[in-house]
Design a protein around this motif. Sequence first.
Motif, PDB file in Angstrom:
ATOM      1  N   ALA A  44      24.390  18.568  36.016  1.00 27.55           N
ATOM      2  CA  ALA A  44      23.551  19.432  35.183  1.00 27.55           C
ATOM      3  C   ALA A  44      22.115  19.492  35.710  1.00 27.55           C
ATOM      4  N   GLY A  45      21.821  18.699  36.745  1.00 31.40           N
ATOM      5  CA  GLY A  45      20.463  18.659  37.290  1.00 31.40           C
ATOM      6  C   GLY A  45      19.469  18.003  36.360  1.00 31.40           C
ATOM      7  N   ASP A  46      19.934  17.047  35.546  1.00 31.02           N
ATOM      8  CA  ASP A  46      19.102  16.402  34.526  1.00 31.02           C
ATOM      9  C   ASP A  46      18.611  15.034  35.018  1.00 31.02           C
ATOM     10  N   ALA A  47      17.491  15.045  35.727  1.00 28.93           N
ATOM     11  CA  ALA A  47      16.944  13.818  36.307  1.00 28.93           C
ATOM     12  C   ALA A  47      16.554  12.799  35.237  1.00 28.93           C
ATOM     13  N   ALA A  48      16.031  13.261  34.101  1.00 34.14           N
ATOM     14  CA  ALA A  48      15.632  12.334  33.030  1.00 34.14           C
ATOM     15  C   ALA A  48      16.839  11.615  32.447  1.00 34.14           C
ATOM     16  N   ALA A  51      17.863   8.931  34.914  1.00 33.68           N
ATOM     17  CA  ALA A  51      16.934   7.796  34.888  1.00 33.68           C
ATOM     18  C   ALA A  51      17.177   6.909  33.672  1.00 33.68           C
ATOM     19  N   ALA A  52      17.606   7.485  32.547  1.00 27.60           N
ATOM     20  CA  ALA A  52      17.866   6.714  31.328  1.00 27.60           C
ATOM     21  C   ALA A  52      19.074   5.793  31.479  1.00 27.60           C
ATOM     22  N   ILE A  53      19.918   6.035  32.463  1.00 26.90           N
ATOM     23  CA  ILE A  53      21.079   5.174  32.713  1.00 26.90           C
ATOM     24  C   ILE A  53      20.654   3.901  33.458  1.00 26.90           C
ATOM     25  N   ARG A  71      12.078   3.804  36.008  1.00 25.24           N
ATOM     26  CA  ARG A  71      12.694   5.056  35.551  1.00 25.24           C
ATOM     27  C   ARG A  71      11.913   6.299  35.964  1.00 25.24           C
ATOM     28  N   GLU A  72      10.588   6.242  35.907  1.00 27.25           N
ATOM     29  CA  GLU A  72       9.791   7.420  36.268  1.00 27.25           C
ATOM     30  C   GLU A  72       9.998   7.782  37.739  1.00 27.25           C
ATOM     31  N   ALA A  73       9.938   6.801  38.612  1.00 30.55           N
ATOM     32  CA  ALA A  73      10.135   7.045  40.045  1.00 30.55           C
ATOM     33  C   ALA A  73      11.573   7.491  40.325  1.00 30.55           C
ATOM     34  N   ILE A  74      12.528   6.926  39.596  1.00 35.19           N
ATOM     35  CA  ILE A  74      13.933   7.302  39.766  1.00 35.19           C
ATOM     36  C   ILE A  74      14.143   8.755  39.332  1.00 35.19           C
TER      37      ILE A  74
END
Length: 148
Positions: A44-48, A51-53, A71-74
Amino acid sequence: MPRLPRALAALLTCLALALPALPAMAQDNPIIARMTEFAAAYNAGDAAAIAAIYSPDGVILPPGQPAIQGREAIADHYAQAFAAGAGDLQFRVIEIIAYEARAVEFGETIVTLGDQRILGRYMHYWEAIGDDILLARDMYQVLSVQTP
């Protein structure tokens, strides 16, 4: 006797399951469930969401690059990959080895990047944190790049 957190109990359950039955146990295996969430967010192209995983201090160890921590850098790492055209992640879990509140997972991936198919192999280190299972370390390698 103290009560085990749900995530820890789930990891211990993984230990009792036989690996040859991996496809059949996908719904009951918390790591495979998390990887399924990961792939859905990736596709889905959902980087956030990806990162939450990861754990708050999670680390990605990409080949030939510095470590990516937090998480921010990921999220930024994945956002850049999506901006470059990465998508269509497919994964295959090869093995999961569980230890109390931790597990190591080995697998293979296929990702598309433009007209290329990138075949890779990964190793994930998962931790039970509270009632959740989070990806603490993520190391991968590119096995081959296929172009039409």
